[in-house]
Scaffold this active site. Structure first.
Site, short mmCIF file in Angstrom:
data_model
loop_
_atom_site.label_atom_id
_atom_site.label_comp_id
_atom_site.label_asym_id
_atom_site.label_seq_id
_atom_site.Cartn_x
_atom_site.Cartn_y
_atom_site.Cartn_z
N LYS A 47 36.62 34.80 32.98
CA LYS A 47 35.66 35.34 32.01
C LYS A 47 35.85 34.63 30.68
CE LYS A 47 34.17 39.97 30.42
NZ LYS A 47 34.45 41.42 30.53
N SER A 63 30.49 44.20 31.85
CA SER A 63 30.27 42.96 31.14
C SER A 63 30.80 41.72 31.86
CB SER A 63 30.93 43.05 29.77
OG SER A 63 32.34 43.08 29.89
N SER A 76 34.01 47.38 32.90
CA SER A 76 33.45 46.02 32.95
C SER A 76 33.93 45.14 34.08
CB SER A 76 33.71 45.30 31.62
OG SER A 76 32.80 45.74 30.65
#
Lengths: 96, 490
Positions: free
Chosen positions: B79, B154, B178
């Site tokens: 990420k 996310s 997330s």
């Protein structure tokens, strides 16, 4: 409960150092109102218990100097640096 | 066999035994990325050169008798909020566009030490604020099961990349769901460890009392492998647990396991198809010998406002550092220091981040802090106590991970409140700091689409290995995790 008008929002944005254009403010105000109204269940909740900070694991390492990143490496990501310092707009003796 | 069909454990084994070179796996992976990524849109940067160089180094090391690590030659995606020295780590935000950190996150160092090969950086909602991936300034990932829908957020890019078979393993971060919510919507496994289990040194902070790094993989078995590699005390994170790395649990059966089902998680906002799929999954757990026990977590309805008050307050503070002085591009504004900072932040942050910074500033402001922030702290304490009481009677608490199926891109982007409600079932475990896994529970149809549903398993603090073992046994019996979207076969 909330009463967030445009002036109050402008004040918050100034406190948070975020410039908002007028159209952003006008869009944000009703959203804010709606969110705070929905979250009002929290503000109105009768909990009885006093607020307490969550218990989080925390520790500090020994207070001994260790190798660290060099100054150049830290300054490399800055938008403006000079002679080993971050450069910012003049803050003393400026107009504001 | 193509690398897309191997999980991380099998891939590592093939490399370690010399049946397959790491370079071949990496070339295979880069070719799949070139083929699928233009449709998927999960990645913000492909690290082809460094991945090839590293693959050759690993192959050479093995040839020289080097003992292969637990993730030897396994391609991974990270990420965009996990620092890698010299690799753009923009957190999906214009305010950090082009920023290359001078150091590497501890979890990434541990991946590298185990022999993993970072092949790409993945898109995310800006500063991890969002539940659909749409709040990225640089690209919106799509759900591999239906390209018109969100992969969740996310950790949108990491989840989409794993589900589409680009890599077997990715790292995300989970503040209020997330990792778990996108794992659920993409039909893969995603794990938020106990608070403090994984080091956050080098994870760009959002809500520090909540943030956790978490692995996403196509199998729980791979999540367990990742956790063994990533966990363990780190002196550079003051919240790191002083505990040994998590070893895989030896549990081989769910017989007698008491599984708590909280009635509050099955309320009005739950999609009927999600409910039906979870009911079936609960029946499968019972068929495996688990005992279903009703439990109650009465403060659940207050978890969303509690979470959004605490997380935004912490975000308002954490994101104060992005002010045009130390990182990223600067906007001069009126030429004063304050004007430069406000102009930089005004231009650099997207709408959702601004909304949350202002909300966080509001709930901490004079005259409101007690009514909002103080209340949220009290609710958090109550939620923790309720979980603790429930765990006196059960070993695990199970529920849906997300209240709905994957929604269409654009469907909720104009309605922040409805987006916040996507986190209703994941934020309680975050607030309580508990280990929580999402594992594929099955699939449900919406029109022409077959969409994944996630089962969330939450355990007592520190019981990470037990949560994962239960998930592994469930997936081993149900095999939902072996289904692949058509895109992955392309």
């Amino acid at each position: 409960m909330s009463a967030i008008d445009l002036d109050a929002l402008r004040k918050l944005a100034s406190l948070a150092r975020v410039r908002l254009e007028d159209d952003e403010l006008r869009r944000l105000a009703p959203e804010f109102e709606r969110i705070l109204e929905a979250f009002g269940t929290l503000a109105r909740a009768d909990l009885g218990t006093p607020a307490e900070a969550p218990e989080l694991p925390a520790h500090a390492r020994a207070d001994e100097p260790l190798p660290s990143l060099g100054r150049d490496a830290l300054l490399a990501g800055a938008p403006q640096a000079d002679e080993g310092f971050f450069v910012v707009p003049k803050t003393i003796g400026s107009a504001r | 066999m193509s690398s897309a069909e191997l999980d991380a454990s099998a891939m590592r084994g093939a490399h370690a035994r010399g049946e397959r070179s790491v370079r071949l796996t990496i070339e295979d992976t880069l070719a799949r990325i070139a083929r699928i990524e233009p449709t998927l849109g999960a990645l913000s940067a492909v690290l082809a050169d460094s991945a090839r160089t590293r693959a050759d180094e690993l192959d050479a090391a093995r040839a020289n008798g080097f003992e292969p690590g637990a993730l030897f030659g396994v391609p991974v995606v990270l990420k965009a909020n996990l620092c890698q020295t010299g690799v753009e780590t923009n957190c999906g935000s214009r305010v950090l566009a082009g920023w290359r950190p001078p150091y590497t996150a501890t979890v990434v160092e541990r991946l590298l030490a185990a022999g993993a090969v970072p092949v790409a950086v993945a898109h995310m909602d800006e500063f991890a604020m969002g539940s659909s991936g749409e709040n990225s300034a640089f690209g919106r990932a799509r759900n591999p099961w239906d390209l018109a829908r969100t992969p969740g957020g996310s950790s949108s890019g990491p989840a989409a990349a794993v589900a589409a078979g680009l890599v077997p393993l990715a790292l995300g971060s989970d503040t209020g769901g997330s990792v778990r919510q996108p794992a659920a919507l993409c039909g893969i496994a995603g794990f938020k460890p106990s608070y403090g289990r994984l080091s956050r040194h080098g994870l760009v902070a959002f809500g520090s009392s909540l943030d956790q790094v978490g692995p996403l993989a196509r199998s729980v078995r791979d999540v367990e492998l990742a956790l063994e590699v990533l966990s363990g005390f780190d002196e550079r994170d003051s919240t790191s647990l002083r505990a040994a790395p998590v070893a895989r649990s030896a549990r081989t059966s769910l017989a007698g396991l008491r599984v708590g089902v909280p009635q509050e998680y099955f309320g009005a906002g739950l999609d009927a198809r999600v409910r039906a799929t979870i009911e079936t999954a609960l029946g499968e757990l019972e068929a495996l010998g688990a005992r279903r026990v009703p439990v109650s977590l009465p403060s659940t309805a207050l978890a969303i406002p509690c979470y959004y008050v605490l997380a935004t307050a912490e975000a308002a503070s954490n994101l104060a550092r992005f002010d045009g002085v130390r990182y990223g591009p600067r906007v001069d504004g009126d030429g004063s220091l304050e004007g430069m900072q406000a102009a930089t932040r005004g231009a650099g942050f997207g709408a959702e981040v601004k909304r949350r910074i202002l909300l966080g500033t509001f709930v901490l402001s004079h005259g409101y802090a007690e009514a909002w922030y103080g209340k949220a702290l009290a609710v958090r304490a109550r939620l923790r106590a309720e979980f603790e009481a429930a765990f006196a009677a059960v070993e695990l608490i199970v529920s849906p991970t997300a209240p709905t199926l994957a929604f269409r891109l654009g469907e909720k982007s104009a309605d922040p409140l409805s987006m916040y409600l996507s986190d209703a079932l994941t934020v309680p475990a975050s607030l309580a700091g508990l280990p929580a896994l999402s594992v594929p529970a099955g699939f449900a149809r919406d029109g022409a689409s077959e969409l994944a549903v996630g089962l969330q398993l939450v355990g007592p603090f520190g019981a990470d290995a037990e949560v994962l073992a239960a998930g592994r046994l469930f997936e081993g019996a149900t095999r939902h995790h072996q289904r692949r979207p058509a895109l992955a076969a392309s």
